[in-house]
Motif scaffolding. Structure first.
Motif, short mmCIF file in Angstrom:
data_model
loop_
_atom_site.label_atom_id
_atom_site.label_comp_id
_atom_site.label_asym_id
_atom_site.label_seq_id
_atom_site.Cartn_x
_atom_site.Cartn_y
_atom_site.Cartn_z
N LYS A 171 0.84 -1.20 0.00
CA LYS A 171 0.00 0.00 0.00
C LYS A 171 0.87 1.25 0.00
CE LYS A 171 -3.91 -0.22 2.18
NZ LYS A 171 -4.97 -0.33 3.23
N GLU A 172 1.98 1.18 0.70
CA GLU A 172 3.07 2.16 0.64
C GLU A 172 4.36 1.35 0.64
OE1 GLU A 172 2.52 5.25 0.23
OE2 GLU A 172 0.39 5.41 0.79
N ASN A 173 5.50 2.03 0.51
CA ASN A 173 6.76 1.28 0.49
C ASN A 173 6.98 0.49 1.77
OD1 ASN A 173 7.57 1.86 -2.07
ND2 ASN A 173 8.90 3.57 -1.51
N ASN A 174 6.41 0.96 2.87
CA ASN A 174 6.64 0.28 4.15
C ASN A 174 5.35 -0.21 4.80
OD1 ASN A 174 5.61 2.77 4.78
ND2 ASN A 174 7.03 3.19 6.46
N GLU A 175 4.25 -0.24 4.03
CA GLU A 175 2.98 -0.71 4.58
C GLU A 175 2.39 -1.75 3.63
OE1 GLU A 175 -1.36 0.97 6.11
OE2 GLU A 175 0.32 2.36 5.79
N PHE A 176 2.05 -2.92 4.19
CA PHE A 176 1.62 -4.05 3.36
C PHE A 176 0.31 -4.62 3.86
CE2 PHE A 176 6.15 -3.73 2.94
CZ PHE A 176 6.43 -4.09 1.63
N LEU A 177 -0.49 -5.09 2.91
CA LEU A 177 -1.63 -5.94 3.22
C LEU A 177 -1.30 -7.31 2.64
CD1 LEU A 177 -5.37 -5.24 3.13
CD2 LEU A 177 -4.53 -7.21 1.90
N VAL A 178 -1.44 -8.35 3.47
CA VAL A 178 -1.06 -9.70 3.05
C VAL A 178 -2.21 -10.64 3.38
CG1 VAL A 178 0.68 -11.52 3.17
CG2 VAL A 178 1.33 -9.14 3.65
N THR A 179 -2.55 -11.49 2.42
CA THR A 179 -3.57 -12.51 2.64
C THR A 179 -3.09 -13.84 2.08
OG1 THR A 179 -5.89 -13.15 2.27
CG2 THR A 179 -4.81 -11.92 0.51
N GLY A 180 -3.56 -14.92 2.65
CA GLY A 180 -3.19 -16.24 2.15
C GLY A 180 -3.06 -17.25 3.27
N ASP A 181 -2.33 -18.33 2.98
CA ASP A 181 -2.18 -19.40 3.96
C ASP A 181 -0.98 -20.27 3.59
OD1 ASP A 181 -2.96 -20.93 6.24
OD2 ASP A 181 -3.75 -22.45 4.90
N GLY A 182 -0.40 -20.90 4.62
CA GLY A 182 0.61 -21.94 4.41
C GLY A 182 2.04 -21.47 4.32
N PHE A 183 2.36 -20.28 4.86
CA PHE A 183 3.74 -19.81 4.74
C PHE A 183 4.12 -18.91 5.90
CE2 PHE A 183 1.00 -16.87 2.44
CZ PHE A 183 1.47 -15.60 2.76
N ASN A 184 5.42 -18.80 6.10
CA ASN A 184 6.00 -17.79 6.97
C ASN A 184 6.56 -16.69 6.08
OD1 ASN A 184 5.55 -19.14 9.43
ND2 ASN A 184 7.33 -20.43 9.07
N LEU A 185 6.39 -15.45 6.50
CA LEU A 185 6.80 -14.30 5.69
C LEU A 185 7.79 -13.46 6.50
CD1 LEU A 185 6.52 -12.40 3.25
CD2 LEU A 185 4.51 -11.41 4.37
N THR A 186 8.98 -13.29 5.95
CA THR A 186 10.01 -12.48 6.58
C THR A 186 10.30 -11.28 5.71
OG1 THR A 186 11.02 -14.50 7.47
CG2 THR A 186 12.34 -12.50 7.54
N PHE A 187 10.34 -10.10 6.32
CA PHE A 187 10.66 -8.87 5.60
C PHE A 187 12.14 -8.56 5.76
CE2 PHE A 187 6.15 -8.54 6.56
CZ PHE A 187 5.62 -8.04 5.38
N LEU A 188 12.81 -8.31 4.65
CA LEU A 188 14.23 -8.01 4.63
C LEU A 188 14.44 -6.66 3.97
CD1 LEU A 188 15.41 -11.48 3.28
CD2 LEU A 188 15.40 -10.76 5.68
N SER A 189 15.16 -5.77 4.61
CA SER A 189 15.43 -4.46 4.03
C SER A 189 16.39 -4.59 2.85
CB SER A 189 16.03 -3.52 5.08
OG SER A 189 16.40 -2.30 4.47
#
Length: 500
Positions: A420-438
């Motif tokens: 939604k912005e460079n540092n703001e996210f909307l995430v939907t789904g299933d079955g995973f781990n999500l890691t944010f890396l700069s």
């Protein structure tokens, strides 16, 4: 590109009916409510030349009118599939007065000069009759539906091409095959040379990009398939043009794809059909088609989606395999800007377990559509589809997103990620781990500023739990982990910050 209906963009969360379902409203009567419970907002339904024009010049729109009436009652849009000259490379849907008159409507011939069951694309009387029938349909639609917009698109023919051998061998086809490649095709290829699909460019390159010669001289061993693609696409374009003159709804052609293994030969799949490799030919020969669409029954679903998103062709999936993976595939497709996702034979699998899983996916996505259409085509939305136990990296905005699919799952990891912005996210789904890396060398560390789970209440998404601690799973080196482990789609929103 977006599909605009009633002035607003729409994504069709659909299902395609079996070939004969729409011919009987008695059969369909109990189906509509069940489709609605699956959260469909559209249905892809065949209408057939043989039922529309049983006698030459006498048109019967009763089955079409009934289909539209029922779709309106259940608040669904329709995509009509015009089963006419060709269906699955054969010609079983033209009316009897066409099929039985081989002199007026000649058939395609095999290498031995024997007639096949498919009408020839070189038969002028055939495309004129087909176009006249589609024009009558579109004129009728304009009269009864232009103010309601129940019908939003039309597929012209179904999986066209030549089966069992690479091209038509009739005398007229032989004449054209030995003739010069049309200037219109060469002009298009030269104009779009820098953006040609790589597989097609590789074919043309073998002749050193020759621009004058017959089909074999310019396209070598691929000449038969390209030859058929040009003349089949030209035929379809004439039919589509006749329809659009009456009512210019979006129109498209769909493709029976090559197999995923080995080196399938043209004819093993319909040669000359609108496969990804033939997109340049169809764009040159059929300007009245708005896009080309893959029927995806292959396991490499994400690969096929990528192949059909080239040369400005929007992704529209009119048929997909009806199995458990469709619940995951639809998330990926919609996240990759698909205009439509539609498993085939939905009316035959209403009570199946995998269809129930699809209901959960459609239910979540239907509530997210206003947000999805806002970001469609912006480059800020991506689909997630990762096989169990594997890892994939996506880069969006100022971050790399590491997606680790869980092991020992029937479905792959799936979802949609929106920046939604460079540092703001909307995430939907299933079955995973999500890691944010700069991705910043100056600010190499990333942390969550906040994260919320979202729930749908009173027609809008609202924040519920503010997530932290075990629910966000702090990783090493300050990397932040969000967990999608609910065995059904969940929706989270998060904001990040980076620092030295």
């Amino acid at each position: 590109m977006q599909l605009i209906v009633d002035g607003k963009p729409i994504v069709l969360l659909s299902g395609e009916l079996t070939n004969s379902a729409g011919s009987s409203m008695d059969y369909m009567e109990p189906v509509w409510a069940q489709l609605k419970r699956l959260h469909l907002n559209a249905v892809l339904a065949p209408i057939t030349w043989e039922m529309i024009e049983p006698e030459e010049g006498r048109f019967d729109f009763s089955s079409l009118d009934a289909l539209i009436a029922k779709a309106r009652i259940h608040d669904m849009k329709l995509v009509l599939l015009w089963f006419a000259t060709w269906k699955n490379a054969g010609s079983s849907y033209p009316p009897a007065w066409v099929r039985q008159d081989l002199k007026r409507f000649p058939h395609r011939q095999n290498p031995e000069g024997k007639n096949t069951n498919a009408l020839s694309c070189f038969a002028e009387e055939a495309w004129m009759a087909d176009g006249k029938a589609l024009a009558a349909v579109m004129k009728h639609l304009k009269q009864i539906d232009s103010d309601k917009n129940t019908v939003v698109a039309v597929q012209v023919q179904n999986e066209p091409g030549v089966r069992n051998f690479p091209r038509d061998y009739s005398p007229v086809a032989e004449k054209y095959f030995k003739s010069k490649v049309p200037d219109e095709l060469i002009s298009f290829l030269r104009k779009n040379k820098n953006t040609l699909i790589l597989e097609f460019d590789a074919i043309w390159k073998k002749s050193n990009y020759k621009t004058n010669g017959n089909w074999s001289e310019i396209f070598g061993e691929d000449a038969a398939e390209i030859f058929m693609a040009w003349y089949i696409a030209s035929y379809i374009d004439k039919v589509a043009m006749a329809g659009k003159r009456e009512y210019p709804l979006p129109m498209f052609a769909n493709a029976w794809l090559e197999g995923p293994k080995g080196v399938p030969k043209p004819g093993d799949y319909p040669s000359g059909g609108p496969t990804a490799k033939m997109v340049p030919v169809y764009q040159a020969a059929a300007p009245h088609l708005d896009f080309l669409a893959p029927d995806i029954y292959r396991p490499d679903f994400d690969v096929i989606c990528g192949l059909f998103k080239r040369m400005g062709n929007p992704l529209f999936i009119p048929e997909a395999n009806i199995n458990a993976n469709m619940a995951a595939n639809v998330f990926y497709a919609v996240g990759e800007d698909a205009l439509c996702f539609s498993p085939f034979g939905i009316d035959n699998r209403l009570e199946a377990k995998d269809t129930t899983v699809l209901r959960n996916s459609y239910g979540t996505l239907s509530k997210l559509l206003p947000i999805i259409t806002e970001y469609q085509g912006t480059g800020k939305m991506r689909g997630v589809l990762v096989p169990a136990g594997e890892t994939k990296i996506l880069e969006i905005g100022d971050y790399k997103l590491k997606i680790e699919a869980l092991k020992n799952r029937e479905l792959p990891a799936y979802g949609i990620i929106i920046a939604k912005e460079n540092n703001e996210f909307l995430v939907t789904g299933d079955g995973f781990n999500l890691t944010f890396l700069s991705t910043s060398k100056r600010l190499p560390h990333a942390e969550l500023l906040w994260a919320y789970e979202l729930v749908y209440r009173d027609g809008q998404w609202v924040k519920q739990r503010r997530l932290n601690g075990d629910e966000t799973g702090r990783g090493s080196d300050h990397n932040i982990l969000l967990q999608f482990l609910a065995n059904e789609p969940i929706v989270l929103t998060t904001k990040l910050f980076s620092y030295e």
